[in-house]
Design a protein around this motif. Structure first.
Motif, PDB file in Angstrom:
ATOM      1  N   SER A  75      37.341 -13.631  11.113  1.00  0.00           N
ATOM      2  CA  SER A  75      36.303 -14.540  10.611  1.00  0.00           C
ATOM      3  C   SER A  75      35.256 -13.789   9.799  1.00  0.00           C
ATOM      4  O   SER A  75      34.782 -14.268   8.762  1.00  0.00           O
ATOM      5  N   ARG A  76      34.875 -12.588  10.256  1.00  0.00           N
ATOM      6  CA  ARG A  76      33.912 -11.788   9.496  1.00  0.00           C
ATOM      7  C   ARG A  76      34.540 -11.330   8.184  1.00  0.00           C
ATOM      8  O   ARG A  76      33.875 -11.282   7.151  1.00  0.00           O
ATOM      9  N   ARG A  77      35.831 -10.980   8.199  1.00  0.00           N
ATOM     10  CA  ARG A  77      36.527 -10.608   6.966  1.00  0.00           C
ATOM     11  C   ARG A  77      36.512 -11.782   6.000  1.00  0.00           C
ATOM     12  O   ARG A  77      36.264 -11.621   4.800  1.00  0.00           O
ATOM     13  N   ALA A  78      36.732 -12.988   6.499  1.00  0.00           N
ATOM     14  CA  ALA A  78      36.723 -14.175   5.639  1.00  0.00           C
ATOM     15  C   ALA A  78      35.344 -14.375   5.004  1.00  0.00           C
ATOM     16  O   ALA A  78      35.242 -14.729   3.818  1.00  0.00           O
ATOM     17  N   GLN A  79      34.294 -14.153   5.760  1.00  0.00           N
ATOM     18  CA  GLN A  79      32.937 -14.277   5.211  1.00  0.00           C
ATOM     19  C   GLN A  79      32.675 -13.220   4.143  1.00  0.00           C
ATOM     20  O   GLN A  79      32.059 -13.501   3.106  1.00  0.00           O
ATOM     21  N   LEU A  80      33.144 -12.003   4.382  1.00  0.00           N
ATOM     22  CA  LEU A  80      32.979 -10.932   3.391  1.00  0.00           C
ATOM     23  C   LEU A  80      33.829 -11.209   2.158  1.00  0.00           C
ATOM     24  O   LEU A  80      33.446 -10.851   1.035  1.00  0.00           O
ATOM     25  N   THR A  81      34.970 -11.868   2.343  1.00  0.00           N
ATOM     26  CA  THR A  81      35.815 -12.257   1.218  1.00  0.00           C
ATOM     27  C   THR A  81      35.103 -13.309   0.387  1.00  0.00           C
ATOM     28  O   THR A  81      35.061 -13.232  -0.846  1.00  0.00           O
ATOM     29  N   GLU A  82      34.519 -14.278   1.054  1.00  0.00           N
ATOM     30  CA  GLU A  82      33.773 -15.329   0.364  1.00  0.00           C
ATOM     31  C   GLU A  82      32.601 -14.752  -0.429  1.00  0.00           C
ATOM     32  O   GLU A  82      32.283 -15.224  -1.519  1.00  0.00           O
ATOM     33  N   ALA A  83      31.991 -13.691   0.106  1.00  0.00           N
ATOM     34  CA  ALA A  83      30.866 -13.042  -0.568  1.00  0.00           C
ATOM     35  C   ALA A  83      31.325 -12.081  -1.673  1.00  0.00           C
ATOM     36  O   ALA A  83      30.511 -11.565  -2.424  1.00  0.00           O
ATOM     37  N   GLY A  84      32.638 -11.810  -1.760  1.00  0.00           N
ATOM     38  CA  GLY A  84      33.170 -10.971  -2.827  1.00  0.00           C
ATOM     39  C   GLY A  84      33.288  -9.491  -2.507  1.00  0.00           C
ATOM     40  O   GLY A  84      33.609  -8.695  -3.380  1.00  0.00           O
ATOM     41  N   TYR A  85      33.052  -9.094  -1.258  1.00  0.00           N
ATOM     42  CA  TYR A  85      33.113  -7.675  -0.897  1.00  0.00           C
ATOM     43  C   TYR A  85      34.516  -7.220  -0.515  1.00  0.00           C
ATOM     44  O   TYR A  85      34.849  -6.053  -0.633  1.00  0.00           O
ATOM     45  N   ILE A  86      35.327  -8.162  -0.045  1.00  0.00           N
ATOM     46  CA  ILE A  86      36.723  -7.890   0.281  1.00  0.00           C
ATOM     47  C   ILE A  86      37.557  -8.880  -0.516  1.00  0.00           C
ATOM     48  O   ILE A  86      37.210 -10.059  -0.616  1.00  0.00           O
ATOM     49  N   VAL A  87      38.662  -8.397  -1.106  1.00  0.00           N
ATOM     50  CA  VAL A  87      39.440  -9.208  -2.034  1.00  0.00           C
ATOM     51  C   VAL A  87      40.906  -9.228  -1.616  1.00  0.00           C
ATOM     52  O   VAL A  87      41.470  -8.208  -1.210  1.00  0.00           O
ATOM     53  N   ALA A  88      41.525 -10.409  -1.729  1.00  0.00           N
ATOM     54  CA  ALA A  88      42.960 -10.543  -1.456  1.00  0.00           C
ATOM     55  C   ALA A  88      43.743  -9.921  -2.605  1.00  0.00           C
ATOM     56  O   ALA A  88      43.350 -10.032  -3.770  1.00  0.00           O
ATOM     57  N   THR A  89      44.850  -9.272  -2.267  1.00  0.00           N
ATOM     58  CA  THR A  89      45.732  -8.715  -3.286  1.00  0.00           C
ATOM     59  C   THR A  89      46.997  -9.555  -3.353  1.00  0.00           C
ATOM     60  O   THR A  89      47.195 -10.468  -2.555  1.00  0.00           O
ATOM     61  N   GLU A  90      47.868  -9.235  -4.293  1.00  0.00           N
ATOM     62  CA  GLU A  90      49.161  -9.913  -4.397  1.00  0.00           C
ATOM     63  C   GLU A  90      50.175  -9.319  -3.422  1.00  0.00           C
ATOM     64  O   GLU A  90      51.246  -9.876  -3.227  1.00  0.00           O
ATOM     65  N   VAL A  91      49.826  -8.206  -2.802  1.00  0.00           N
ATOM     66  CA  VAL A  91      50.732  -7.494  -1.893  1.00  0.00           C
ATOM     67  C   VAL A  91      50.780  -8.209  -0.546  1.00  0.00           C
ATOM     68  O   VAL A  91      49.780  -8.734  -0.063  1.00  0.00           O
TER      69      VAL A  91
END
Length: 115
Positions: A75-91
């Protein structure tokens, strides 16, 4: 200055724009209560993402790292993703030890997007 310190500085600057210079204490407290703050868990997840570097990580790997079977860190990773600090890759990576053959998204810290 560390990345976390810089992030907290930016958040403090953004906070200042939520209220007027001569606002009452109660208005300032109300403004502060609605802005997101970086929790210790957010910092741990962001540091973990940075430590994973260009290889990135899956939610399964992160859960194993923190020895946590709940969605707390995810859940914290999802929040950081929403904020742009962690990004999903195609891998994608598979974790057959989990009893399925499902593909899991590999996530990266934003500073490690270019290989």
């Amino acid at each position: 200055m560390s990345f976390i310190d810089a992030l907290n500085n930016v958040m403090a600057i953004q906070e200042r724009y939520l209220y007027r210079e001569k606002s009452r204490d109660t208005s300032i407290d109300a403004a502060r209560s609605v802005i997101p703050h970086m929790s210790e868990t957010h910092e741990k997840v962001l540091s973990y993402a940075f430590d994973c570097g260009y290889g990135g990580f899956t939610d399964v790997e992160m859960a194993n790292h923190f020895d946590c079977l709940t969605s707390h860190y995810r859940s914290r990773r999802a929040q950081l993703t929403e904020a742009g600090y962690i990004v999903a890759t195609e891998v994608r990576r598979r974790h057959p030890e989990r009893g399925n053959n499902r593909d899991h998204i590999v996530w990266k810290h934003k500073d490690f997007l270019n290989e």
